[in-house]
Design an enzyme around this catalytic site. Structure first.
Site, PDB file in Angstrom:
ATOM      1  N   ASP A 117       0.755  -1.279  -0.113  1.00 36.71           N
ATOM      2  CA  ASP A 117      -0.123   0.046   0.104  1.00 36.71           C
ATOM      3  C   ASP A 117       0.993   1.378  -0.179  1.00 36.71           C
ATOM      4  O   ASP A 117       0.787   1.937  -0.741  1.00 36.71           O
ATOM      5  CB  ASP A 117      -0.996   0.071   1.336  1.00 36.71           C
ATOM      6  CG  ASP A 117      -1.763  -1.374   1.319  1.00 36.71           C
ATOM      7  OD1 ASP A 117      -2.424  -1.352   0.447  1.00 36.71           O
ATOM      8  OD2 ASP A 117      -1.638  -1.969   2.253  1.00 36.71           O
ATOM      9  N   GLU A 148       1.607  -6.551  -5.202  1.00 39.76           N
ATOM     10  CA  GLU A 148       1.548  -5.470  -6.485  1.00 39.76           C
ATOM     11  C   GLU A 148       2.580  -5.110  -6.850  1.00 39.76           C
ATOM     12  O   GLU A 148       2.850  -4.677  -8.076  1.00 39.76           O
ATOM     13  CB  GLU A 148       0.476  -4.480  -5.864  1.00 39.76           C
ATOM     14  CG  GLU A 148      -0.136  -3.610  -7.190  1.00 39.76           C
ATOM     15  CD  GLU A 148      -1.331  -3.031  -6.993  1.00 39.76           C
ATOM     16  OE1 GLU A 148      -2.445  -3.303  -6.400  1.00 39.76           O
ATOM     17  OE2 GLU A 148      -1.562  -1.618  -7.418  1.00 39.76           O
TER      18      GLU A 148
HETATM   19  O1  TRH Z   1       4.470  -6.049   0.538  1.00 40.55           O
HETATM   20  P1  TRH Z   1       3.543  -6.749  -0.119  1.00 40.55           P
HETATM   21  O2  TRH Z   1       3.008  -7.996   0.041  1.00 40.55           O
HETATM   22  O3  TRH Z   1       2.329  -5.608  -0.210  1.00 40.55           O
HETATM   23  C1  TRH Z   1       0.967  -6.337  -0.502  1.00 40.55           C
HETATM   24  C2  TRH Z   1       0.242  -5.972  -1.795  1.00 40.55           C
HETATM   25  O4  TRH Z   1       0.329  -4.838  -2.130  1.00 40.55           O
HETATM   26  C3  TRH Z   1      -1.256  -6.318  -1.598  1.00 40.55           C
HETATM   27  O5  TRH Z   1      -1.532  -5.885  -2.980  1.00 40.55           O
HETATM   28  C4  TRH Z   1      -1.910  -5.557  -0.582  1.00 40.55           C
HETATM   29  O6  TRH Z   1      -3.102  -5.621  -0.449  1.00 40.55           O
HETATM   30  C5  TRH Z   1      -1.131  -5.985   0.547  1.00 40.55           C
HETATM   31  O7  TRH Z   1       0.295  -5.522   0.587  1.00 40.55           O
HETATM   32  C6  TRH Z   1      -1.760  -5.024   1.839  1.00 40.55           C
HETATM   33  O8  TRH Z   1       3.995  -6.578  -1.652  1.00 40.55           O
HETATM   34  P2  TRH Z   1       4.215  -5.620  -2.734  1.00 40.55           P
HETATM   35  O9  TRH Z   1       3.170  -4.964  -3.319  1.00 40.55           O
HETATM   36  O10 TRH Z   1       5.485  -6.010  -3.860  1.00 40.55           O
HETATM   37  O11 TRH Z   1       5.186  -4.371  -1.942  1.00 40.55           O
HETATM   38  C7  TRH Z   1       6.439  -4.520  -1.417  1.00 40.55           C
HETATM   39  C8  TRH Z   1       7.027  -2.974  -1.595  1.00 40.55           C
HETATM   40  O12 TRH Z   1       8.365  -3.254  -0.868  1.00 40.55           O
HETATM   41  C9  TRH Z   1       7.288  -2.705  -3.087  1.00 40.55           C
HETATM   42  O13 TRH Z   1       7.284  -1.215  -3.147  1.00 40.55           O
HETATM   43  C10 TRH Z   1       8.958  -2.962  -3.290  1.00 40.55           C
HETATM   44  C11 TRH Z   1       9.405  -2.819  -1.820  1.00 40.55           C
HETATM   45  N1  TRH Z   1      10.762  -3.627  -1.330  1.00 40.55           N
HETATM   46  C12 TRH Z   1      11.819  -2.703  -1.200  1.00 40.55           C
HETATM   47  O14 TRH Z   1      11.643  -1.365  -1.328  1.00 40.55           O
HETATM   48  N2  TRH Z   1      12.867  -3.286  -0.919  1.00 40.55           N
HETATM   49  C13 TRH Z   1      13.106  -4.515  -0.786  1.00 40.55           C
HETATM   50  O15 TRH Z   1      14.248  -5.119  -0.397  1.00 40.55           O
HETATM   51  C14 TRH Z   1      11.843  -5.486  -1.082  1.00 40.55           C
HETATM   52  C15 TRH Z   1      12.166  -6.998  -0.821  1.00 40.55           C
HETATM   53  C16 TRH Z   1      10.750  -4.768  -1.312  1.00 40.55           C
END
Ligand code: TRH
Length: 381
Positions: free
Chosen positions: A16, A274
């Site tokens: 989010d 996402e």
């Molecule tokens: O963390 P998530 O599982 O987020 C989820 C989804 O968005 C889902 O749709 C939503 O409903 C739920 O949250 C509440 O996965 P997502 O979307 O990939 O977000 C991870 C974020 O973290 C993304 O912006 C990338 C970032 N990230 C980093 O900045 N550094 C890192 O080392 C990693 C592994 C990720």
């Protein structure tokens, strides 16, 4: 200079705030807008942007004013455009102030990403408020023309191309991560997923395979699976685990821009939710997506819709291999994952070419921040 307020509640994880932060930065940097971000959990933002101090209620970073969203919400003048991310409901007092403002702010509900066909019919629809003189518009990200598009910064594709072409940039990146340069013929994999039973099976399949795999795992991810394959309980950044053809390295959570470079540097990216899912598509490398599970299996048609779209340009046997692996991964199907991986691996060169084509086809379509800015500007006129 137009003013925008973006409201974000962190349901769980980082998606989010990941999306909102990316959008806020872009609107400020690329559209010259005055952006305030209201978020109820600064600690999550701090993880993907360490510049943000989790203990400071109001601060600026990357041109964005970041505020802790807490109740009672301060009385202040609403911005000209109000973005409510993922139906998070802005504070009632703020909505009342929106209703009292002239001209009325443009109010957008930014929805979750889905490849389902119904999105096309709902994108941009107005929804009048039941009791106040306000209209909220639904804005849907998406993969095809007629949706809001995907978030992608200006110059993203060029920066990725340059990085993937430049051995020096990649060498610098691995050094920054304190990791040795990849060995010749070794497959670089990044693994970001939710806990599920199938992870151990995939790690075992890599260990028993015919190719060296170096799998990079962010701290705190896949802990139970790592325990089951390697023993041990806690896996700290810097730790190295080895079994036959597999080497696992734990890395500290990176900021969003560095995480992008990790995706660009790896041959295969396992992503989730996402935002990392979208970034893996911009990385133009093969990927394996774990969708965020929803109640009553609402995520299943979402997964199928994306697979149908993504696989449309693939030869039938290759499309079957992708679908089989993605479905097994999302079911956490321990019995099916190993053989699904071996089948998938047979198609590797086609999968690589396809990932590049897919990314190019997405890049040819409109970008979310531009589409959103245009959509709101038209309503403001
Ligand atoms: O963390 P998530 O599982 O987020 C989820 C989804 O968005 C889902 O749709 C939503 O409903 C739920 O949250 C509440 O996965 P997502 O979307 O990939 O977000 C991870 C974020 O973290 C993304 O912006 C990338 C970032 N990230 C980093 O900045 N550094 C890192 O080392 C990693 C592994 C990720």
């Amino acid at each position: 200079m137009r003013s925008w307020d973006i409201f974000c509640t962190v349901v769980d994880n980082y998606g989010d705030i990941g999306v909102c932060w990316r959008l806020a930065r872009q609107l400020s940097a690329e559209h010259g807008l005055r952006v305030r971000l209201w978020v109820d959990d600064l600690a999550s933002l701090h993880r993907i942007c360490p510049d943000v101090a989790p203990g400071i209620d109001s601060q600026r970073s990357h041109g964005v004013e970041i505020n802790r969203w807490r109740e009672p919400f301060p009385m202040l003048e609403p911005a000209e455009v109000v973005i409510e991310a993922f139906a998070c409901n802005p504070p009632a007092s703020y909505v009342a102030a929106m209703a009292a403002k002239q001209p009325k702010p443009v109010w957008i509900n930014l929805e979750y990403l889905s490849a389902e066909a119904w999105v096309l019919g709902c994108h941009g629809l107005p929804s009048p408020h039941p009791s106040l003189p306000l209209v909220k518009y639904f804005f849907f990200p998406g993969f095809v023309v007629g949706t809001g598009g995907l978030l992608a910064e200006q110059g993203l594709i060029e920066a990725r191309e340059q990085f993937q072409r430049s051995e020096e940039e990649q060498a610098r990146f691995w050094a920054e991560l304190r990791m040795p340069q990849p060995a010749i013929g070794e497959l670089q994999v990044s693994l970001f997923c939710y806990p599920h039973a199938g992870i151990g099976s995939l790690l075992e399949a890599w260990a028993a395979g015919d190719t060296r795999v170096r799998c990079l795992v962010p701290e705190g991810t896949a802990t139970a699976a790592l325990s089951s394959v390697f023993g041990g309980q806690r896996f700290a950044p810097g730790e190295i685990l080895r079994k036959d053809w597999l080497e696992v390295r734990i890395f500290p959570f990176l900021d969003q821009d560095r995480y992008d470079r990790l995706l660009w540097a790896c041959d295969l990216n396992l992503v989730r939710g996402e935002d990392s899912f979208v970034r893996a598509q911009w990385a133009a490398q093969p990927m394996l997506w774990q969708i965020y599970q929803q109640q009553q299996d609402a995520h299943r048609p979402k997964l199928k819709a994306f697979l149908d779209l993504y696989c449309a340009g693939l030869a039938p046997e290759c499309a079957r291999a992708v679908t089989r692996l993605w479905q097994a991964w999302n079911r956490g199907d321990t019995a099916a994952i190993g053989s699904a991986w071996r089948d998938y691996w047979k198609h590797w060169p086609s999968l690589q070419a396809h990932a590049r084509r897919w990314s190019e086809s997405l890049a040819a379509e409109g970008r979310l921040a531009n589409n959103l800015a245009k959509f709101c500007e038209n309503l403001l006129k």
